[in-house]
Design an enzyme around this catalytic site. Sequence first.
Site, mmCIF file in Angstrom:
data_model
loop_
_atom_site.group_PDB
_atom_site.id
_atom_site.type_symbol
_atom_site.label_atom_id
_atom_site.label_comp_id
_atom_site.label_asym_id
_atom_site.label_seq_id
_atom_site.Cartn_x
_atom_site.Cartn_y
_atom_site.Cartn_z
ATOM 1 N N ASP A 149 40.598 -17.983 48.268
ATOM 2 C CA ASP A 149 40.463 -17.648 49.689
ATOM 3 C C ASP A 149 39.010 -17.846 50.109
ATOM 4 O OD1 ASP A 149 41.122 -16.622 52.172
ATOM 5 O OD2 ASP A 149 40.805 -14.542 51.560
ATOM 6 N N ASP A 169 44.937 -16.413 58.530
ATOM 7 C CA ASP A 169 45.089 -15.103 59.176
ATOM 8 C C ASP A 169 45.757 -15.184 60.540
ATOM 9 O OD1 ASP A 169 43.841 -14.263 56.927
ATOM 10 O OD2 ASP A 169 41.897 -13.889 57.867
ATOM 11 N N GLU A 203 36.236 -21.976 52.832
ATOM 12 C CA GLU A 203 35.862 -23.004 53.847
ATOM 13 C C GLU A 203 34.460 -23.548 53.616
ATOM 14 O OE1 GLU A 203 37.342 -20.084 54.499
ATOM 15 O OE2 GLU A 203 39.308 -20.976 54.764
HETATM 16 C C1 GLC Z 1 41.026 -13.271 54.292
HETATM 17 C C2 GLC Z 1 42.346 -13.893 53.894
HETATM 18 C C3 GLC Z 1 43.402 -12.829 53.740
HETATM 19 C C4 GLC Z 1 42.920 -11.782 52.741
HETATM 20 C C5 GLC Z 1 41.581 -11.206 53.163
HETATM 21 C C6 GLC Z 1 40.998 -10.256 52.125
HETATM 22 O O1 GLC Z 1 41.109 -12.754 55.570
HETATM 23 O O2 GLC Z 1 42.749 -14.892 54.777
HETATM 24 O O3 GLC Z 1 44.611 -13.399 53.353
HETATM 25 O O4 GLC Z 1 43.863 -10.771 52.615
HETATM 26 O O5 GLC Z 1 40.649 -12.255 53.377
HETATM 27 O O6 GLC Z 1 40.832 -10.859 50.906
#
Ligand code: GLC
Length: 799
Positions: free
Chosen positions: A407, A485, A410
């Site tokens: 995650d 998200d 980017e």
């Molecule tokens: C980001 C991700 C989400 C995750 C969060 C905490 O917002 O997109 O899926 O739960 O980070 O790790």
Amino acid sequence: MILNTELEYKGNLFPSKIVFYKKHINVLYFKSENGAVLQLTIERDSVLRFRYSTTGMFDKDFSYAITIHASKGYNHLEISEDDEKYVITTSKLICHISKLDMRKSIFDVKDNSLICEDELGFHWEESYEIGGDIVKMSLKSQQGENYYGLGDKPVENNLKGKRFQNWVTDSYAYGRGTDPIYKAIPFYTAIHHDKSYGVFFDNTFRSYFDFCNERRNITSFWAQGGEMNYYFIYGPEMTEVVSNYTDLTGRPQHIPPMWALGFHQCKWSYYPESNVKEITSKFRELQIPCDAIYLDIDYMEGFRCFTWSEEYFPDPKRMVKELADDGFKTIVIIDPGIKIDNEYNVFKEGLEKDYFCKRADGPYMKGKVWPGECYFPDFTSPEVREWWSELFKELIEDIGVAGVWNDMNEPAVMDVPGKSFPDDVRHDYDGNPCSHRKAHNIYGMQMARATYHGLKKFSYPKRPFVITRAAYSGTQRYTSTWTGDNVATWDHLSIANQQAQRMCMSGFSFAGSDIGGFAEQPSGELFARWIQLGVFHPFCRVHSSGDHGEQEPWVFGKTVTDIVRKFIEIRYQLLPYLYTTFWRYADEGIPILKSLVLFDQEDPNTHFRNDEFIFGEKILVCPIIEANSKGRRMYIPRGKWYNFWDNSIVEGGEEVWVDADIDSLPIFVKEGAIIPKYPIQQYVGEKVIEQLELDVYYKLGKESSEVYEDAGDGYDYKKGRYSLRNFNQVGKENSLTIQQFKSGKFITSYNSFKINIHGLPFKIAKIEVDNEEIDISKINGVVTFEVTKEFRELYIIGK
Ligand code: GLC
């Protein structure tokens, strides 16, 4: 007066007339009087690569997107010239290059019809501030031309009239039309006059696509640096275009383990261990199938990657084993930001080995993420990737974690305007050092790649499972993905539908959304409707931010729980069907979901449809995307379709009303289909499959179907240990014949099929299996009977 001399040179520059031409095997060079060079490579009969230099020199040819396995070669290549142009002919295409201005036009060799032509063609602007060029291409839009693709853009399928940017961006609670968001997939398909082609602009700098937005009849694309370097991919079928694009940029290196196609439950965050167990036990207690449970950032010690919170997870190995014994795979999150902490091994090692990204003049790239101030590995260095992949040894090999979730790659940086690294950060780019302007769009991809290689190594002999948020073209080789998200609103349910379809037509099928919405909380009705859609997405996971209430299947009351169970059960029954579809995708790049335009491009009605899609080859699905619906209007593509629920037949080619109360969803099966089904399992592998059910949908005429199976994990299938059954159905007025052709060395656990025949228009007089009659005295009402899995020909004769 002070003259700004730079300004005098600003503006577009164009290649002038061609003064030099050279051919080297399949590569043609055209040089203009003012020094621009077009390098045209005939990759395949239907794939041409256009690469331009404004200086006469090309940089080293390097791409993260293009796979080394891309097919090469053509059947025919002929080059001629007249006063005005060069003419390049392959067995699929004719390409003209104008001697006057280097502009091109491309025709279908079969009927000489125009497929694509330059407007201004290649042009550029010198980038005085930074160096290099802003490279541009403009094409004429043909009459009735429409555009699709570009990855995760949260808009309607058809892109005509819109402009987009490719720059992977952390986009919490994005909305319809937000651009850019998490992925950069600079590939689109176009269709006009029933013919489809695609353009893959393999340039990782910030790039833009304009589909007749700025000018009504012009489509253009450009990038803030790098080369004008793109692939023209001809169909004429859109599925062929997508398949050819994945031939270039790669397909999944293996089929996912079958459990990864099951249902996944996630939240930010399940902790401590007792909470995780509570959730998994509830799934089993309520008999809602589930294969995977996720641990979000709170499982770590202070958000340090590759650590465990001793307080919440004192004995992860034991927990993971206990979960596994109950049929749950554990998947953990790993982000790129490494906490600056001299007591923390991963940080110390990264620092010692000089693996972290640096700013232009030497300081480390420091940025805030969940753990506070972090440094970030430079995943564009092969050595760093190798180090990173080794870090998974303990998690996977020792603790037994089955999958990793990448995650924030980017890379997301908090509290800074660009939400990411500044442009000046340096990257190795596999030995082609560059700034973040060039590396940004592929940073997340390279992280996912390194993670994938680690998992592959340490999961062996099992197959790895990785999921990533950021992606560039080609990331589909390594991982699955989700759409980031989103929000718990009805509009987002519709956006999720669009994005999953779009990802599939952009070559990246293993995709899904946070079911129910990540931010905010859905109503029970919205959650149920989202599950109904989500079970038909290649990746199927409930996830939520957790700070707006719970989002497990049982928190919305019994009615919703029952609906959720019913639909997840359908997914589990359809696993052999989905697995077969995945194999087709991994093998040939055929998208798992087909938007109607991909399914039937010759029907112009499909060019503007958004909601309906084909799941695999034979199942038509249309989500309910409004509250309080008792059904909806939808377009049924041409042909005859069986209503999944009551077997009534609809004739396609028009819009119809379909009933779908809260416990139902418009689902149709294509006539002639043979759909394989497994029994309902609480998780993949819970049961030994003792019989394969085949739902046969009678058709007057011919149709073929296939069922692919293997061990569901491991790599033996690559050595021929798979089972592929091709079924040909031939329906006549008074008979139905099904032939089976089997290949592969895998021996399935079951010995027989249970055959259910839907829509048989005659009463059965006798059934012959490989010329032997079987007892039909017990068949009445529903036509269901058993046959051996080895049968070659099944012959049903009417009275
Ligand atoms: C980001 C991700 C989400 C995750 C969060 C905490 O917002 O997109 O899926 O739960 O980070 O790790």
